[in-house]
Design a protein around this motif. Structure first.
Motif, PDB file in Angstrom:
ATOM      1  N   TYR A  88       7.631 -35.188  -2.093  1.00 27.27           N
ATOM      2  CA  TYR A  88       7.897 -34.777  -3.476  1.00 27.27           C
ATOM      3  C   TYR A  88       9.010 -33.741  -3.548  1.00 27.27           C
ATOM      4  CZ  TYR A  88       3.906 -37.505  -4.915  1.00 27.27           C
ATOM      5  OH  TYR A  88       3.054 -38.556  -5.161  1.00 27.27           O
ATOM      6  N   ALA A  89       9.075 -32.832  -2.571  1.00 28.83           N
ATOM      7  CA  ALA A  89      10.154 -31.842  -2.549  1.00 28.83           C
ATOM      8  C   ALA A  89      11.499 -32.514  -2.298  1.00 28.83           C
ATOM      9  CB  ALA A  89       9.873 -30.785  -1.479  1.00 28.83           C
ATOM     10  N   ALA A  90      11.532 -33.473  -1.366  1.00 25.46           N
ATOM     11  CA  ALA A  90      12.778 -34.195  -1.094  1.00 25.46           C
ATOM     12  C   ALA A  90      13.203 -35.024  -2.303  1.00 25.46           C
ATOM     13  CB  ALA A  90      12.602 -35.083   0.136  1.00 25.46           C
ATOM     14  N   ALA A  91      12.237 -35.650  -2.963  1.00 23.70           N
ATOM     15  CA  ALA A  91      12.554 -36.426  -4.171  1.00 23.70           C
ATOM     16  C   ALA A  91      13.138 -35.518  -5.249  1.00 23.70           C
ATOM     17  CB  ALA A  91      11.312 -37.142  -4.683  1.00 23.70           C
ATOM     18  N   ALA A  92      12.609 -34.306  -5.377  1.00 19.07           N
ATOM     19  CA  ALA A  92      13.153 -33.349  -6.348  1.00 19.07           C
ATOM     20  C   ALA A  92      14.601 -33.007  -6.009  1.00 19.07           C
ATOM     21  CB  ALA A  92      12.302 -32.086  -6.390  1.00 19.07           C
TER      22      ALA A  92
ATOM     23  N   THR B 238      16.247 -22.212  -1.181  1.00 19.36           N
ATOM     24  CA  THR B 238      15.258 -21.745  -2.157  1.00 19.36           C
ATOM     25  C   THR B 238      13.876 -22.011  -1.548  1.00 19.36           C
ATOM     26  OG1 THR B 238      15.007 -23.866  -3.288  1.00 19.36           O
ATOM     27  CG2 THR B 238      16.804 -22.433  -4.049  1.00 19.36           C
ATOM     28  N   PRO B 239      12.815 -21.627  -2.209  1.00 22.15           N
ATOM     29  CA  PRO B 239      11.472 -21.908  -1.673  1.00 22.15           C
ATOM     30  C   PRO B 239      11.073 -23.386  -1.681  1.00 22.15           C
ATOM     31  CG  PRO B 239      11.402 -20.035  -3.156  1.00 22.15           C
ATOM     32  CD  PRO B 239      12.764 -20.635  -3.294  1.00 22.15           C
ATOM     33  N   VAL B 240      11.978 -24.290  -2.059  1.00 27.41           N
ATOM     34  CA  VAL B 240      11.626 -25.713  -2.050  1.00 27.41           C
ATOM     35  C   VAL B 240      11.216 -26.135  -0.646  1.00 27.41           C
ATOM     36  CG1 VAL B 240      12.532 -28.056  -2.343  1.00 27.41           C
ATOM     37  CG2 VAL B 240      13.045 -26.305  -4.030  1.00 27.41           C
ATOM     38  N   TRP B 241      12.051 -25.834   0.348  1.00 30.70           N
ATOM     39  CA  TRP B 241      11.723 -26.228   1.720  1.00 30.70           C
ATOM     40  C   TRP B 241      10.689 -25.290   2.334  1.00 30.70           C
ATOM     41  CZ3 TRP B 241      11.787 -30.224   4.702  1.00 30.70           C
ATOM     42  CH2 TRP B 241      11.569 -30.070   6.057  1.00 30.70           C
ATOM     43  N   SER B 242      10.886 -23.997   2.185  1.00 30.32           N
ATOM     44  CA  SER B 242      10.045 -23.036   2.902  1.00 30.32           C
ATOM     45  C   SER B 242       8.633 -22.932   2.349  1.00 30.32           C
ATOM     46  CB  SER B 242      10.699 -21.653   2.894  1.00 30.32           C
ATOM     47  OG  SER B 242      10.837 -21.181   1.564  1.00 30.32           O
ATOM     48  N   SER B 243       8.423 -23.260   1.094  1.00 27.26           N
ATOM     49  CA  SER B 243       7.083 -23.134   0.514  1.00 27.26           C
ATOM     50  C   SER B 243       6.570 -24.442  -0.086  1.00 27.26           C
ATOM     51  CB  SER B 243       7.067 -22.059  -0.580  1.00 27.26           C
ATOM     52  OG  SER B 243       7.338 -20.794  -0.036  1.00 27.26           O
ATOM     53  N   ALA B 244       7.335 -24.997  -1.018  1.00 27.83           N
ATOM     54  CA  ALA B 244       6.838 -26.152  -1.777  1.00 27.83           C
ATOM     55  C   ALA B 244       6.565 -27.361  -0.899  1.00 27.83           C
ATOM     56  CB  ALA B 244       7.828 -26.521  -2.882  1.00 27.83           C
ATOM     57  N   SER B 245       7.358 -27.541   0.167  1.00 26.91           N
ATOM     58  CA  SER B 245       7.178 -28.727   1.005  1.00 26.91           C
ATOM     59  C   SER B 245       6.190 -28.507   2.145  1.00 26.91           C
ATOM     60  CB  SER B 245       8.528 -29.157   1.587  1.00 26.91           C
ATOM     61  OG  SER B 245       8.974 -28.217   2.537  1.00 26.91           O
ATOM     62  N   ARG B 246       5.594 -27.354   2.243  1.00 30.92           N
ATOM     63  CA  ARG B 246       4.720 -27.048   3.379  1.00 30.92           C
ATOM     64  C   ARG B 246       3.272 -27.432   3.157  1.00 30.92           C
ATOM     65  NH1 ARG B 246       7.395 -27.746   7.140  1.00 30.92           N
ATOM     66  NH2 ARG B 246       8.376 -28.962   5.539  1.00 30.92           N
ATOM     67  N   ALA B 247       2.857 -27.547   1.924  1.00 30.69           N
ATOM     68  CA  ALA B 247       1.470 -27.933   1.628  1.00 30.69           C
ATOM     69  C   ALA B 247       1.450 -28.577   0.243  1.00 30.69           C
ATOM     70  CB  ALA B 247       0.535 -26.731   1.669  1.00 30.69           C
ATOM     71  N   MET B 248       0.439 -29.376  -0.004  1.00 32.32           N
ATOM     72  CA  MET B 248       0.375 -30.125  -1.271  1.00 32.32           C
ATOM     73  C   MET B 248      -0.213 -29.246  -2.371  1.00 32.32           C
ATOM     74  SD  MET B 248       1.401 -32.961  -2.349  1.00 32.32           S
ATOM     75  CE  MET B 248       1.189 -34.053  -3.725  1.00 32.32           C
ATOM     76  N   TRP B 249       0.561 -28.199  -2.707  1.00 27.57           N
ATOM     77  CA  TRP B 249       0.205 -27.371  -3.843  1.00 27.57           C
ATOM     78  C   TRP B 249       0.767 -28.014  -5.095  1.00 27.57           C
ATOM     79  CZ3 TRP B 249       2.677 -23.524  -0.203  1.00 27.57           C
ATOM     80  CH2 TRP B 249       1.725 -22.967   0.653  1.00 27.57           C
ATOM     81  N   GLN B 250       0.753 -27.270  -6.190  1.00 28.16           N
ATOM     82  CA  GLN B 250       1.304 -27.769  -7.450  1.00 28.16           C
ATOM     83  C   GLN B 250       2.830 -27.781  -7.444  1.00 28.16           C
ATOM     84  OE1 GLN B 250      -0.128 -25.040 -10.351  1.00 28.16           O
ATOM     85  NE2 GLN B 250      -2.230 -25.197  -9.680  1.00 28.16           N
ATOM     86  N   HIS B 251       3.436 -27.031  -6.550  1.00 26.12           N
ATOM     87  CA  HIS B 251       4.860 -26.755  -6.626  1.00 26.12           C
ATOM     88  C   HIS B 251       5.750 -27.992  -6.485  1.00 26.12           C
ATOM     89  CE1 HIS B 251       2.747 -23.135  -5.561  1.00 26.12           C
ATOM     90  NE2 HIS B 251       3.789 -22.404  -5.902  1.00 26.12           N
ATOM     91  N   ALA B 252       5.571 -28.776  -5.432  1.00 20.45           N
ATOM     92  CA  ALA B 252       6.491 -29.893  -5.169  1.00 20.45           C
ATOM     93  C   ALA B 252       6.443 -30.961  -6.265  1.00 20.45           C
ATOM     94  CB  ALA B 252       6.216 -30.490  -3.794  1.00 20.45           C
ATOM     95  N   PRO B 253       5.264 -31.436  -6.674  1.00 20.28           N
ATOM     96  CA  PRO B 253       5.269 -32.396  -7.777  1.00 20.28           C
ATOM     97  C   PRO B 253       5.821 -31.800  -9.075  1.00 20.28           C
ATOM     98  CG  PRO B 253       3.168 -32.465  -6.625  1.00 20.28           C
ATOM     99  CD  PRO B 253       3.923 -31.284  -6.097  1.00 20.28           C
ATOM    100  N   SER B 254       5.519 -30.541  -9.304  1.00 17.56           N
ATOM    101  CA  SER B 254       6.044 -29.865 -10.492  1.00 17.56           C
ATOM    102  C   SER B 254       7.570 -29.839 -10.469  1.00 17.56           C
ATOM    103  CB  SER B 254       5.485 -28.446 -10.560  1.00 17.56           C
ATOM    104  OG  SER B 254       6.134 -27.691 -11.553  1.00 17.56           O
TER     105      SER B 254
END
Length: 199
Positions: A81-85, A113-129
Motif C-alpha cells: 500500500y505504501a508503494a502504491a501510494a 518521509t515516514p512512508v518507508w520508515s513507518s507506514a510500510s513497516r506494519a499494517m497500521w492505518q497509515h499506508a492505506p490512508s
C-alpha cells in the motif's frame, strides 16, 4: 489489552480502530494461506517440500502461522500500500511537472518521509490512508481535464476517512476546494462521498 487498543464490553471485544485496514489485509492473508496448496497443484513435486517447510493450519500447509510469518505478511501488505501510494504520487506529480522532477519528488515522498520508515513497516492505518489520500489528490488534479474525475475523488476520500477518521479534515478541505473550483460538481461530489462512507 490496552497496548492492542482493544476494549471489552458485555457483547464482546472491539478495536478502537476502524476495520478498513483489516479488510485491506485480507487478500494478502488469503494469498499466503492458499499459496502452498496452489503451488502443490501446479507443481505436484512440491507438495512434500511444502508440507515439511510450512506450518500447518487445519492439516494444510500455510505460510502465515507463527508470529514471525505473520509479521512478514503484515509488512508485505503495508509495503504494497505504501508503494502504491508512491506510484500514485508520481502520476499526480507528472500531471504538473517534467518526468525527471516527478520521479525525484515521488522518490523523496517514498524514502525521505515516514512512508518507508513507518507506514510500510506494519499494517497500521497509515499506508492505506496514504494510498486513498493520494488517489483523491490525483482525481482532483485530473478534474481539470475530465470533470467526472471529481466524483472519483469522493470515494477515495471516503475510503481514506474509513481507514483513518482524522482524514475528515482532508475531506473537509477537499469539499471547500471543489466548491471553489468545480461548483457545478459539488453536490455530486458530496453525495458520492456520503454514499461511499455509508457502505
Amino acid at each position: 489489552e490496552r497496548y492492542y487498543c482493544i476494549y471489552r464490553t458485555a457483547s464482546g471485544s472491539y478495536s478502537f480502530f476502524p476495520t478498513a485496514t483489516a479488510i485491506l489485509a485480507v487478500p494478502f492473508v488469503a494469498l499466503a494461506h492458499h499459496a502452498p496448496a496452489a503451488a502443490a497443484w501446479v507443481l505436484p513435486g512440491t507438495k512434500r517440500a511444502l508440507s515439511d517447510r510450512c506450518a500447518k493450519i487445519d492439516d494444510a500447509p500455510c505460510f502465515v502461522s507463527g508470529a514471525r510469518a505473520r509479521g512478514v505478511l503484515e509488512r508485505a501488505a503495508a509495503s504494497f500500500y505504501a508503494a502504491a501510494a508512491a506510484v500514485v504520487v508520481f502520476f499526480s506529480l507528472r500531471l504538473k511537472l517534467a518526468t525527471a522532477a516527478a520521479w525525484l519528488l515521488a522518490a523523496l515522498f517514498a524514502f525521505a518521509t515516514p512512508v518507508w520508515s513507518s507506514a510500510s513497516r506494519a499494517m497500521w492505518q497509515h499506508a492505506p490512508s496514504l494510498l486513498f489520500v493520494s488517489l483523491s489528490v490525483l482525481f482532483l488534479q485530473l478534474a481539470d481535464r475530465r470533470r467526472l474525475a471529481v466524483e472519483y475523488a469522493a470515494p477515495a476520500l471516503a475510503a481514506a476517512y474509513i481507514c483513518r477518521p482524522t482524514n475528515a479534515l482532508l475531506a473537509a478541505a477537499a469539499v471547500v476546494y471543489v466548491a471553489l473550483k468545480f461548483r457545478g460538481s459539488l453536490l455530486r461530489f458530496v453525495l458520492c462521498g456520503a454514499a461511499s462512507s455509508a457502505l
